[in-house]
Write an enzyme that holds these catalytic residues in place. Structure first.
Site, PDB file in Angstrom:
ATOM      1  N   ARG A   1     -44.023   2.294  -8.240  1.00 60.67           N
ATOM      2  CA  ARG A   1     -43.252   2.942  -9.306  1.00 60.67           C
ATOM      3  C   ARG A   1     -44.028   3.133 -10.605  1.00 60.67           C
ATOM      4  NH1 ARG A   1     -38.553  -1.275 -10.889  1.00 60.67           N
ATOM      5  NH2 ARG A   1     -37.915   0.504 -12.102  1.00 60.67           N
TER       6      ARG A   1
ATOM      7  N   ARG B   1     -41.633  11.902  -6.712  1.00 64.80           N
ATOM      8  CA  ARG B   1     -40.382  11.177  -6.489  1.00 64.80           C
ATOM      9  C   ARG B   1     -39.160  12.100  -6.561  1.00 64.80           C
ATOM     10  NH1 ARG B   1     -35.963   9.759  -7.128  1.00 64.80           N
ATOM     11  NH2 ARG B   1     -35.071   7.839  -7.947  1.00 64.80           N
TER      12      ARG B   1
ATOM     13  N   ARG C   1     -44.334  -5.800  -4.636  1.00 65.78           N
ATOM     14  CA  ARG C   1     -43.147  -4.966  -4.535  1.00 65.78           C
ATOM     15  C   ARG C   1     -43.088  -3.966  -5.679  1.00 65.78           C
ATOM     16  NH1 ARG C   1     -39.751  -8.057  -5.775  1.00 65.78           N
ATOM     17  NH2 ARG C   1     -41.239  -9.746  -5.783  1.00 65.78           N
TER      18      ARG C   1
HETATM   19  O1  CP3 Z   1     -41.885  -2.050  -3.409  1.00 61.51           O
HETATM   20  C1  CP3 Z   1     -41.368  -0.967  -3.153  1.00 61.51           C
HETATM   21  O2  CP3 Z   1     -41.383   0.044  -3.892  1.00 61.51           O
HETATM   22  C2  CP3 Z   1     -40.713  -0.903  -1.813  1.00 61.51           C
HETATM   23  C3  CP3 Z   1     -39.368  -0.523  -1.829  1.00 61.51           C
HETATM   24  C4  CP3 Z   1     -38.318  -1.375  -2.531  1.00 61.51           C
HETATM   25  C5  CP3 Z   1     -37.432  -0.827  -3.494  1.00 61.51           C
HETATM   26  N1  CP3 Z   1     -36.456  -1.748  -3.734  1.00 61.51           N
HETATM   27  C6  CP3 Z   1     -37.536   0.530  -4.069  1.00 61.51           C
HETATM   28  C7  CP3 Z   1     -36.920   0.778  -5.395  1.00 61.51           C
HETATM   29  C8  CP3 Z   1     -37.924  -2.680  -2.289  1.00 61.51           C
HETATM   30  C9  CP3 Z   1     -38.594  -3.721  -1.395  1.00 61.51           C
HETATM   31  C10 CP3 Z   1     -36.728  -2.905  -3.033  1.00 61.51           C
HETATM   32  C11 CP3 Z   1     -35.950  -4.142  -2.945  1.00 61.51           C
HETATM   33  C12 CP3 Z   1     -34.866  -4.353  -3.918  1.00 61.51           C
HETATM   34  N2  CP3 Z   1     -33.967  -3.454  -4.437  1.00 61.51           N
HETATM   35  C13 CP3 Z   1     -34.513  -5.630  -4.408  1.00 61.51           C
HETATM   36  C14 CP3 Z   1     -35.170  -6.917  -3.980  1.00 61.51           C
HETATM   37  C15 CP3 Z   1     -36.525  -7.100  -4.542  1.00 61.51           C
HETATM   38  C16 CP3 Z   1     -36.591  -7.497  -5.980  1.00 61.51           C
HETATM   39  O3  CP3 Z   1     -37.291  -6.789  -6.722  1.00 61.51           O
HETATM   40  O4  CP3 Z   1     -36.015  -8.511  -6.354  1.00 61.51           O
HETATM   41  C17 CP3 Z   1     -33.424  -5.468  -5.285  1.00 61.51           C
HETATM   42  C18 CP3 Z   1     -32.759  -6.552  -6.054  1.00 61.51           C
HETATM   43  C19 CP3 Z   1     -33.081  -4.074  -5.285  1.00 61.51           C
HETATM   44  C20 CP3 Z   1     -31.964  -3.391  -6.000  1.00 61.51           C
HETATM   45  C21 CP3 Z   1     -32.519  -2.383  -6.951  1.00 61.51           C
HETATM   46  N3  CP3 Z   1     -32.887  -1.092  -6.602  1.00 61.51           N
HETATM   47  C22 CP3 Z   1     -32.894  -2.556  -8.311  1.00 61.51           C
HETATM   48  C23 CP3 Z   1     -32.669  -3.810  -9.108  1.00 61.51           C
HETATM   49  C24 CP3 Z   1     -33.496  -1.368  -8.747  1.00 61.51           C
HETATM   50  C25 CP3 Z   1     -34.205  -1.119 -10.056  1.00 61.51           C
HETATM   51  C26 CP3 Z   1     -33.516  -0.354 -11.091  1.00 61.51           C
HETATM   52  C27 CP3 Z   1     -34.586   0.088 -12.105  1.00 61.51           C
HETATM   53  O5  CP3 Z   1     -34.886   1.275 -12.131  1.00 61.51           O
HETATM   54  O6  CP3 Z   1     -35.127  -0.785 -12.793  1.00 61.51           O
HETATM   55  C28 CP3 Z   1     -33.469  -0.454  -7.673  1.00 61.51           C
HETATM   56  C29 CP3 Z   1     -34.031   0.918  -7.674  1.00 61.51           C
HETATM   57  C30 CP3 Z   1     -35.368   0.986  -7.008  1.00 61.51           C
HETATM   58  N4  CP3 Z   1     -35.591   0.571  -5.728  1.00 61.51           N
HETATM   59  C31 CP3 Z   1     -36.587   1.492  -7.550  1.00 61.51           C
HETATM   60  C32 CP3 Z   1     -37.554   1.391  -6.533  1.00 61.51           C
HETATM   61  C33 CP3 Z   1     -38.993   1.853  -6.531  1.00 61.51           C
HETATM   62  C34 CP3 Z   1     -36.757   2.054  -8.967  1.00 61.51           C
HETATM   63  C35 CP3 Z   1     -37.205   3.426  -9.164  1.00 61.51           C
HETATM   64  C36 CP3 Z   1     -36.494   4.597  -8.555  1.00 61.51           C
HETATM   65  O7  CP3 Z   1     -35.244   4.710  -8.590  1.00 61.51           O
HETATM   66  O8  CP3 Z   1     -37.234   5.481  -8.076  1.00 61.51           O
END
Ligand code: CP3
Length: 327
Positions: free
Chosen positions: A6, A15, A2
């Site tokens: 990034r 992005r 997952r």
């Molecule tokens: O793997 C992938 O890139 C596929 C897409 C994906 C994202 N989020 C993209 C994302 C998936 C499968 C998720 C699931 C997700 N989102 C979960 C469950 C999986 C896990 O890791 O436990 C949770 C809890 C979330 C909620 C969420 N969204 C969080 C905690 C964050 C991170 C904040 C940070 O920047 O640290 C996000 C933002 C997010 N979703 C990013 C990505 C690639 C971060 C970068 C960005 O904003 O471009």
């Protein structure tokens, strides 16, 4: 893996500077971002570029995903009245961009696409806390103090997840993952009473599609037997639980997914590859293992280390026949 994308320079290059919700609303961009880790690492399945809060956002709950922070809600869920802010999802009208991305990916990929949704507890935790939390104090307080409202909320979130997952499967997703990332903050008794029925409902509701259902959470060592009992076909395990111990708790009727510690990638190629070999060995002799990290890829990970880890898994793991898997 997952969030494999990034850490990639090619991800950061395309992005854009908006929120991830803007990127997800652009099917061409989301398709490209989903494909980047496949090209780079040659992993055996693609995971849709989207987020667990997309359905709640799409029905107008009022949330954003702040870069570097995570999901944030303008007006957190606190009262009975807030239930009206969670109407049913109509995927064709509310999230057409997700379905278009799924269709484009299925047309382009030579391997399975994994769709996903957030499980009711984890999505509820964002809606109630209003931001990422360490202790989930507001979520758990609502759960304990107003159990009928808690169940009404989770029932709506279960329906959102079911509708979203079914629409992804209808458009070609070959497997789904239900993320209950933060369920590990609950005791087994709490999980059983407040969470289990809702996650079980989601997984039951898509059983007839026949697609493999993966269920994952972090720090769920004590909950693994219950997570398996929700009906999942594959149980995700984080790096804290040895796969041998997870296997004892889950039994031989399910596959396990995991569980390389994402931080070993920072110790260099040799140490990361040895750790990957240990993960492979830990399931030896048992059926069903989806090699993965124990949680998402950390943003500053060196992609070249992961390339080598995937190579080791392909060379030394037992790889399922791709043609059989995607048919
Ligand atoms: O793997 C992938 O890139 C596929 C897409 C994906 C994202 N989020 C993209 C994302 C998936 C499968 C998720 C699931 C997700 N989102 C979960 C469950 C999986 C896990 O890791 O436990 C949770 C809890 C979330 C909620 C969420 N969204 C969080 C905690 C964050 C991170 C904040 C940070 O920047 O640290 C996000 C933002 C997010 N979703 C990013 C990505 C690639 C971060 C970068 C960005 O904003 O471009």
């Amino acid at each position: 893996m997952r969030q494999a994308g990034r850490s990639l320079p090619e991800y950061r290059a395309i992005r854009g500077s908006g929120t991830i919700l803007d990127a997800i609303a652009d099917p061409d961009l989301s398709t490209e971002i989903t494909l980047q880790p496949i090209r780079r690492y040659d992993v055996d399945a693609a995971i849709l570029y989207s987020d667990i809060v997309v359905p709640a956002h799409a029905i107008g709950f009022g949330l954003t995903v702040t870069p570097g922070v995570g999901p944030e809600v303008e007006k957190p869920f606190r009262h009975e009245d807030d239930l009206t802010r969670l109407r049913p999802l109509d995927p064709e009208a509310d999230t057409p961009y997700v379905l278009e991305t799924v269709r484009q990916l299925v047309a382009e990929l030579d391997r399975p696409l994994i769709g996903f949704a957030g499980a009711p507890f984890t999505v509820a935790s964002y809606l109630i806390e209003g931001r990422p939390s360490r202790d989930y104090v507001n979520t758990k307080a609502l759960m304990f103090a107003n159990e009928p409202l808690w169940h009404a909320l989770c029932d709506r979130l279960a329906d959102l997840a079911i509708t979203s997952l079914r629409s992804q499967i209808d458009n070609g997703a070959a497997a789904i993952q239900l993320f209950d990332s933060w369920a590990g903050s609950l005791s087994p008794a709490q999980y059983q009473r407040y969470v289990f029925p809702h996650s079980q409902k989601v997984l039951d509701a898509i059983a007839d599609t026949g697609v493999p259902r993966i269920h994952f959470g972090v720090t769920t060592g004590e909950l693994l037997p219950q997570i398996a009992a929700t009906g999942a076909d594959v149980v995700g395990v984080d790096w804290r639980v040895p796969l041998e111990a997870a296997r004892e708790r889950v039994g031989d009727s399910k596959a396990l997914q995991g569980n390389l510690d994402p931080t070993v990638a920072f110790a260099g190629v040799d140490i990361a590859c040895d750790a990957a070999r240990e993960v492979l060995a830990a399931n030896a002799g048992h059926p069903g293992h989806v090699f993965n990290l124990g949680h998402g890829v950390m943003p500053t990970t060196d992609p070249d280390v992961l390339t080598e880890v995937v190579r080791v898994v392909h060379e030394e793991g037992v790889v399922a026949d791709r043609a059989t898997e995607s048919s």
